[in-house]
Design a protein around this motif. Structure first.
Motif, PDB file in Angstrom:
ATOM      1  N   VAL A  54     108.504  60.509  61.602  1.00 45.09           N
ATOM      2  CA  VAL A  54     107.239  59.806  61.398  1.00 45.09           C
ATOM      3  C   VAL A  54     107.446  58.296  61.314  1.00 45.09           C
ATOM      4  O   VAL A  54     108.323  57.808  60.600  1.00 45.09           O
ATOM      5  N   GLU A  55     106.587  57.580  62.040  1.00 44.43           N
ATOM      6  CA  GLU A  55     106.519  56.121  61.964  1.00 44.43           C
ATOM      7  C   GLU A  55     105.209  55.757  61.283  1.00 44.43           C
ATOM      8  O   GLU A  55     104.147  56.262  61.640  1.00 44.43           O
ATOM      9  N   VAL A  56     105.291  54.892  60.272  1.00 43.20           N
ATOM     10  CA  VAL A  56     104.108  54.442  59.540  1.00 43.20           C
ATOM     11  C   VAL A  56     103.829  53.003  59.940  1.00 43.20           C
ATOM     12  O   VAL A  56     104.726  52.169  59.937  1.00 43.20           O
ATOM     13  N   PHE A  91     114.909  73.904  65.601  1.00 43.67           N
ATOM     14  CA  PHE A  91     113.547  73.596  65.183  1.00 43.67           C
ATOM     15  C   PHE A  91     112.788  72.911  66.323  1.00 43.67           C
ATOM     16  O   PHE A  91     113.384  72.260  67.178  1.00 43.67           O
ATOM     17  N   ASP A  92     111.469  73.045  66.311  1.00 46.64           N
ATOM     18  CA  ASP A  92     110.637  72.245  67.199  1.00 46.64           C
ATOM     19  C   ASP A  92     110.645  70.820  66.671  1.00 46.64           C
ATOM     20  O   ASP A  92     110.663  70.606  65.456  1.00 46.64           O
ATOM     21  N   ILE A  93     110.628  69.844  67.566  1.00 42.28           N
ATOM     22  CA  ILE A  93     110.684  68.432  67.188  1.00 42.28           C
ATOM     23  C   ILE A  93     109.377  67.765  67.598  1.00 42.28           C
ATOM     24  O   ILE A  93     108.853  68.016  68.678  1.00 42.28           O
ATOM     25  N   ARG A  94     108.899  66.894  66.706  1.00 45.18           N
ATOM     26  CA  ARG A  94     107.664  66.166  66.997  1.00 45.18           C
ATOM     27  C   ARG A  94     107.807  64.736  66.476  1.00 45.18           C
ATOM     28  O   ARG A  94     108.477  64.491  65.478  1.00 45.18           O
ATOM     29  N   PHE A  95     107.151  63.800  67.160  1.00 40.23           N
ATOM     30  CA  PHE A  95     107.123  62.409  66.744  1.00 40.23           C
ATOM     31  C   PHE A  95     105.675  62.055  66.424  1.00 40.23           C
ATOM     32  O   PHE A  95     104.818  62.064  67.306  1.00 40.23           O
ATOM     33  N   ASP A  96     105.415  61.769  65.153  1.00 37.17           N
ATOM     34  CA  ASP A  96     104.065  61.452  64.689  1.00 37.17           C
ATOM     35  C   ASP A  96     103.989  60.000  64.249  1.00 37.17           C
ATOM     36  O   ASP A  96     105.010  59.358  63.991  1.00 37.17           O
ATOM     37  N   ALA A  97     102.768  59.517  64.136  1.00 36.77           N
ATOM     38  CA  ALA A  97     102.513  58.193  63.570  1.00 36.77           C
ATOM     39  C   ALA A  97     101.446  58.340  62.497  1.00 36.77           C
ATOM     40  O   ALA A  97     100.543  59.177  62.615  1.00 36.77           O
ATOM     41  N   ILE A 134      93.581  56.119  56.265  1.00 33.26           N
ATOM     42  CA  ILE A 134      94.809  56.691  56.812  1.00 33.26           C
ATOM     43  C   ILE A 134      94.449  57.614  57.968  1.00 33.26           C
ATOM     44  O   ILE A 134      93.522  58.416  57.853  1.00 33.26           O
ATOM     45  N   LEU A 135      95.203  57.496  59.054  1.00 36.74           N
ATOM     46  CA  LEU A 135      95.007  58.357  60.212  1.00 36.74           C
ATOM     47  C   LEU A 135      96.356  58.910  60.628  1.00 36.74           C
ATOM     48  O   LEU A 135      97.292  58.148  60.907  1.00 36.74           O
ATOM     49  N   HIS A 136      96.465  60.238  60.669  1.00 39.18           N
ATOM     50  CA  HIS A 136      97.702  60.909  61.076  1.00 39.18           C
ATOM     51  C   HIS A 136      97.551  61.310  62.545  1.00 39.18           C
ATOM     52  O   HIS A 136      96.660  62.077  62.896  1.00 39.18           O
ATOM     53  N   LEU A 137      98.431  60.782  63.397  1.00 39.14           N
ATOM     54  CA  LEU A 137      98.432  61.113  64.819  1.00 39.14           C
ATOM     55  C   LEU A 137      99.616  62.012  65.134  1.00 39.14           C
ATOM     56  O   LEU A 137     100.765  61.563  65.092  1.00 39.14           O
ATOM     57  N   LYS A 138      99.340  63.281  65.419  1.00 33.94           N
ATOM     58  CA  LYS A 138     100.405  64.205  65.799  1.00 33.94           C
ATOM     59  C   LYS A 138     100.823  63.926  67.240  1.00 33.94           C
ATOM     60  O   LYS A 138      99.988  63.559  68.068  1.00 33.94           O
ATOM     61  N   ASN A 139     102.093  64.116  67.533  1.00 33.19           N
ATOM     62  CA  ASN A 139     102.635  63.873  68.876  1.00 33.19           C
ATOM     63  C   ASN A 139     102.220  62.500  69.395  1.00 33.19           C
ATOM     64  O   ASN A 139     101.766  62.375  70.528  1.00 33.19           O
TER      65      ASN A 139
END
Length: 116
Positions: A54-56, A94-100, A109-114
């Motif tokens: 995760v990148e914030v 594991f499955d890998i994902r990059f979120d922001a 706050i807004l969580h963006l999956k993939n």
């Protein structure tokens, strides 16, 4: 509050958002190649068999935050993810994902999956 403190506050809020969504935080401010910026991830979270890097981003508005993740930064996050997986082989299947997580203080706050 200066940018340094507000950035840490944004990361704290993002980690708590993930906890509320049922994720477990495995690492915070994960850095490889210290001093070289070879790999940096704000935090790594796990839910089930999914590992999320995760990148914030905190900005004056959420739109600016969305555009603040540069290609160079994406590369550093990917490098950090590779280093994390090498150091922790138990997560290799594991499955890998990059979120922001985009943050506008005091509390949007807004969580963006993939995200990338």
């Amino acid at each position: 509050m200066n940018n340094y403190h507000s950035g840490h506050w944004a990361e704290f809020l993002a980690r708590n958002l993930f906890r509320l969504k049922g994720y477990r935080i495995l690492a915070s401010n994960y850095i490889t190649g210290k001093g070289t910026h070879a790999g940096e991830v704000d935090f790594v979270a796990r839910k089930g068999k999914t590992l999320v890097f995760v990148e914030v981003k905190k900005r004056a508005n959420l739109e600016n935050a969305a555009y603040a993740i540069s290609e160079t930064q994406k590369l550093r996050i990917r490098n950090g993810a590779e280093a994390f997986l090498k150091k922790h082989p138990q997560y290799r299947f594991f499955d890998i994902r990059f979120d922001a997580v985009l943050v506008k203080l005091p509390c949007s706050i807004l969580h963006l999956k993939n995200a990338f």
